[in-house]
Design a protein around this motif. Structure first.
Motif, mmCIF file in Angstrom:
data_model
loop_
_atom_site.group_PDB
_atom_site.id
_atom_site.type_symbol
_atom_site.label_atom_id
_atom_site.label_comp_id
_atom_site.label_asym_id
_atom_site.label_seq_id
_atom_site.Cartn_x
_atom_site.Cartn_y
_atom_site.Cartn_z
ATOM 1 N N UNK A 428 10.396 2.871 3.715
ATOM 2 C CA UNK A 428 9.482 3.696 2.949
ATOM 3 C C UNK A 428 9.868 3.807 1.479
ATOM 4 N N UNK A 429 10.992 3.204 1.087
ATOM 5 C CA UNK A 429 11.293 3.127 -0.345
ATOM 6 C C UNK A 429 11.771 1.729 -0.753
ATOM 7 N N UNK A 430 11.461 0.719 0.065
ATOM 8 C CA UNK A 430 11.756 -0.673 -0.281
ATOM 9 C C UNK A 430 13.234 -0.902 -0.611
ATOM 10 N N UNK A 431 14.112 -0.321 0.199
ATOM 11 C CA UNK A 431 15.542 -0.536 0.030
ATOM 12 C C UNK A 431 16.140 -0.974 1.360
ATOM 13 N N UNK A 432 17.175 -1.801 1.282
ATOM 14 C CA UNK A 432 17.879 -2.300 2.458
ATOM 15 C C UNK A 432 19.368 -2.114 2.198
ATOM 16 N N UNK A 446 10.702 -4.052 -4.463
ATOM 17 C CA UNK A 446 9.570 -3.285 -4.985
ATOM 18 C C UNK A 446 8.278 -3.910 -4.477
ATOM 19 N N UNK A 447 7.206 -3.143 -4.588
ATOM 20 C CA UNK A 447 5.918 -3.587 -4.080
ATOM 21 C C UNK A 447 4.825 -2.751 -4.724
ATOM 22 N N UNK A 448 3.610 -2.923 -4.257
ATOM 23 C CA UNK A 448 2.532 -2.095 -4.766
ATOM 24 C C UNK A 448 2.667 -0.643 -4.310
ATOM 25 N N UNK A 449 3.647 -0.383 -3.434
ATOM 26 C CA UNK A 449 3.909 0.977 -2.963
ATOM 27 C C UNK A 449 5.065 1.644 -3.703
ATOM 28 N N UNK A 450 6.102 0.875 -4.011
ATOM 29 C CA UNK A 450 7.332 1.410 -4.590
ATOM 30 C C UNK A 450 7.607 0.719 -5.919
ATOM 31 N N UNK A 451 7.917 1.504 -6.936
ATOM 32 C CA UNK A 451 8.064 0.995 -8.295
ATOM 33 C C UNK A 451 9.247 0.042 -8.435
ATOM 34 N N UNK A 452 9.057 -0.943 -9.305
ATOM 35 C CA UNK A 452 10.154 -1.847 -9.649
ATOM 36 C C UNK A 452 11.166 -1.159 -10.555
#
Length: 818
Positions: A428-432, A446-452
């Motif tokens: 839910x925050x594009x982190x691994x 990052x994606x269209x959901x979570x900022x770069x």
């Protein structure tokens, strides 16, 4: 030295106060000496304000402690040094425009917003036994006059908000209320009434943004405001305000929509998978999340045992966040930069500072938590503190936090926890985050959901590529790789793990306010298997460029495999993929070996390493460059290496009013490895394996034995096979086959065979599908367990049908038997 604005709150947010929630096992435990008060007693019921204000004061001064203890003596000396600096520079002349020459005019919100914290520091030293300012009448008189001056020319109810709202509604009122707590016995009633009125004007409740009443406060900002409102109410002896503050944590007045004690599925707050988001789309566990933990934890402790005690049973969300949200992203007391947002550009708030603040906040929360939680958290904190020898915790915190830590460190019954291991996808925050006993790897997507990235108010001026797959490797023997001058000296166009169009970029965030950039790609994330292995992918859609790439990472016990495919651009500029850009610190000359041959160690050395099979960097580990999968073309572009000494300044990254960096040059040495894909590549690719902590001999052996084989690296699929683990992992960009696996569409699949047991994990990190069909390359006889979203048809052509729709990129798993 002035503290950054988020650290202005650290005295409150990270300051432990020993108080216990009624009805918990801890309630029967007496407070440790000097650690803080317990719950308000029945004898305090006649006048709860004095007892709670005394508790709030103790949160600032630390209460009773032994100044002869070397640890406390050092912390006391640090407090005195800072307070004395501000005391000696304070302007007391008639006709002054400001209290300090560098914060003029005091009518400007950025100037009074930074002046109040300096007064608080002086007041803290005045109220703390053992400093040269303690109890002095001239210091008290000057503090009282300073508050009157700021309240006349700067912060008063008759003004309208201008500039940055934060100074008006959080920064200034928090420091002002803290100072009033410390000086309350000496404040003339008219003065106190004026200060309370100013705070009531700009921070009337935790619920709304005062300068934008339709905007509901969320996350850390709500927690900050709740503490301010509570302190205001206690000082004004207004029973409605502490109740307003308590209810603000749960958002009672808006039906709980913005409660800090609920899991969210979009926007700001804690997510069930451990993610934390603030500002709508920024991965912010390490700063805003930590501030929320501290603010909510402090208010729980402050009001415990009183008529305003926090009693919302959903507070368990906050308790669960310690191990679910924070533990994965703290490495030996260092907060991972992948979750610190624009704070990475703050010279006075580096990864070890934010890590120390979080450790203190966890220990504060432990004081009032149920015994089971508290025992585990103290064990975690003890391990974090003891392992951080590079930037010792005791030198990073003040007296109150130190008292809490020493109570844990000196308690033999608290056993320090080992480093956690495992693989966590914070979808839910594009982190691994991948953690092994000696190292950890964090992946920032990052994606269209979570900022770069987020930038603004002069902060994070060079954060262009921090969300484009930046790969942070943390080594237990070198935990300061990113905290030791990394950000002002690293080449910001060559961040590890990123694929970059080498165009010249303009500084970000130079205008007032903050802003974020969200790219257009859908795919960012992956799947976790058995809590141990993982595969992740990101479709790169570069900002302001035609560059596109398909990137994947595979996480194993002792390796991270990185693949890139379909790298294309048409702008005429060179495209690079950065394997590593390692901070060797100020004078590093670590040995670098390629295919068994030692390379030169002088600065400025550069080499084309095309054709190299492996490399090794002393103190870091190994790199293996595998050949192409069978039937595919060899990776394109040349492999290059560079040793260089780089000099920069923190000011070049951050010019913020209260967080701006210094102009003193910082110099660090780097070893950089990158693939040069050439100008305007078409269908470019790369592959490399990171072996953290491996010796040169082990690296060379792995390059020959190939325990991990790349089985696909193309526009359809990227996949690896780790035969020793019985693991086959793939990310499919479209329907297709890889290594015998078949997927009906885009998704991430991991399959592991150990004996007759088979475990499978599937995810849709693009969140575009509703159902995914996966066919295994071997026979399965029966199903042991499967998520309710997974249907398995055993047999010679075992097929799993996975309902991925609505799962927000999270993993679906099944256990099977052959």
């Amino acid at each position: 030295m002035a503290l950054p604005r988020r650290q202005m709150l650290a005295l409150a947010g990270a300051t432990p106060v020993l108080s216990f929630l009624p009805g918990t096992a801890a309630a029967a435990t007496p407070p440790a000496e000097g650690a803080g008060p317990g719950p308000a007693s029945a004898g305090d019921a006649a006048d709860p304000y004095d007892s709670l204000l005394a508790r709030a004061e103790q949160e600032l001064t630390g209460g009773a402690f032994d100044p002869a203890d070397p640890d406390f003596a050092a912390a006391l000396a640090a407090l005195e040094a800072e307070a004395t600096t501000w005391w000696e520079r304070l302007d007391t002349t008639q006709g002054r425009k400001a209290l300090w020459a560098d914060l003029s005019p005091a009518s400007d919100p950025g100037m009074f917003g930074q002046s109040y914290p300096r007064l608080r520091t002086i007041a803290t030293a005045w109220a703390t036994p053992g400093t040269t300012l303690t109890g002095r009448g001239d210091v008290l008189d000057t503090l009282l006059e300073g508050l009157r001056f700021l309240g006349t020319v700067g912060y008063h109810p008759g003004r309208a908000e201008t500039g940055n709202w934060w100074f008006w509604e959080i920064g200034a009122p928090r420091a002002l209320m803290d100072t009033c707590v410390l000086l309350r016995a000496h404040l003339p009633p008219a003065d106190l009434a004026a200060y309370v009125a100013a705070v009531a004007r700009f921070c009337p409740s935790p619920d709304r943004r005062t300068n934008s009443p339709s905007l509901a406060e969320t996350g850390a900002n709500r927690a900050d405001k709740a503490v301010i409102v509570a302190l205001r109410g206690l000082l004004a002896r207004d029973p409605a305000a502490p109740a307003l503050a308590r209810d603000g944590l749960s958002d009672v007045r808006d039906g709980g929509r913005n409660s800090l004690f609920r899991y969210v599925t979009s926007g700001d707050g804690f997510y069930e998978d451990g993610s934390f988001v603030q500002h709508g789309s920024v991965a912010y566990t390490g700063t805003y999340g930590s501030v929320l933990l501290g603010g909510a934890g402090q208010l729980i402790a402050l009001l415990a045992g009183s008529e305003w005690a926090v009693s919302d049973p959903a507070v368990t969300v906050l308790y669960e966040a310690v191990e679910r949200s924070f533990a994965p992203v703290v490495f030996d007391g260092v907060m991972m930069d992948a979750v610190r947002g624009r704070a990475v550009s703050r010279e006075r708030s580096r990864d070890h500072h934010d890590g120390a603040a979080t450790v203190g906040r966890v220990l504060q929360l432990a004081a009032g938590a149920p015994a089971g939680h508290a025992e585990r958290w103290r064990s975690l904190a003890k391990g974090w503190i003891l392992r951080n020898e590079a930037t010792p915790y005791k030198g990073l915190v003040g007296i109150p936090a130190l008292a809490r830590a020493k109570a844990v460190l000196d308690d033999p019954s608290v056993r320090p926890a080992e480093r956690p291991t495992g693989h966590v996808v914070l979808a839910d925050m594009d982190r691994v985050v991948h953690r092994r006993p000696g190292w950890a790897c964090a992946l920032s997507l990052s994606s269209r959901r979570i900022a770069a990235y987020e930038a603004g108010n002069g902060e994070n001026l060079h954060g262009w590529y921090t969300g484009d797959g930046m790969t942070y490797l943390y080594d237990g023997d070198d935990p300061s790789a990113f905290g030791d001058g990394f950000w002002p000296t690293v080449d910001p166009y060559r961040l590890p793990g990123t694929t970059v169009d080498t165009r010249v970029r303009a500084d970000l965030g130079t205008s007032p306010g903050t802003s974020t950039y969200r790219p257009t790609n859908a795919v960012a994330g992956g799947a976790a298997l058995d809590g141990r292995f993982g595969a992740s992918a990101m479709e790169l859609a570069a900002q302001g460029s035609t560059l596109r790439a398909r990137k994947a990472w595979f996480f194993l016990d002792n390796a991270v495999v990185a693949l890139g495919a379909d790298i294309t651009a048409s702008d005429g500029r060179t495209v690079e993929t950065v394997v590593e850009n390692r901070n060797l610190h100020a004078d590093g000359r670590q040995r670098f070996t390629v295919d068994g041959r030692r390379q030169p160690d002088e600065q400025g050395w550069r080499a084309d390493l095309s054709g190299a099979r492996w490399a090794h960097l002393e103190g870091f580990g190994g790199f293996v460059f595998p050949g192409p999968p069978r039937g595919e073309a060899a990776p394109t572009g040349s492999l290059n290496a560079l040793r260089e000494e780089r000099t920069g300044t923190w000011r070049a990254l951050n010019t913020g009013a209260d967080t701006g960096g210094g102009s003193t040059p910082v110099t660090r040495r780097y070893l950089t490895l990158w693939f040069d894909h050439g100008p305007s590549p078409s269908s470019g690719s790369y592959s490399y394996v990171l072996l953290p902590g491996a010796s040169a001999v082990a690296t060379g052996v792995q390059s020959l034995s190939r325990p991990v084989v790349v089985v696909a690296n193309n526009a359809t699929a990227q996949a690896v096979e780790a035969r020793r683990h019985g693991l086959l992992a793939a990310h499919f960009w479209q329907a297709g086959h890889a290594g015998g696996l078949y997927s009906s569409g885009p998704g991430t699949v991991l399959v592991r065979r150990t004996g007759r047991h088979v475990s499978v994990a599937v995810a849709d990190p693009g969140r575009t599908g509703t159902e995914l069909t996966v066919e295994l390359p071997f026979r399965v006889r029966r199903v042991v367990r499967a998520d309710d979203t997974v249907t398995v048809a055993p047999g010679g052509r075992t097929v799993l049908t996975v309902r991925v729709g609505g799962s927000r990129g999270h993993s679906h798993t099944a256990d099977l038997v052959q």
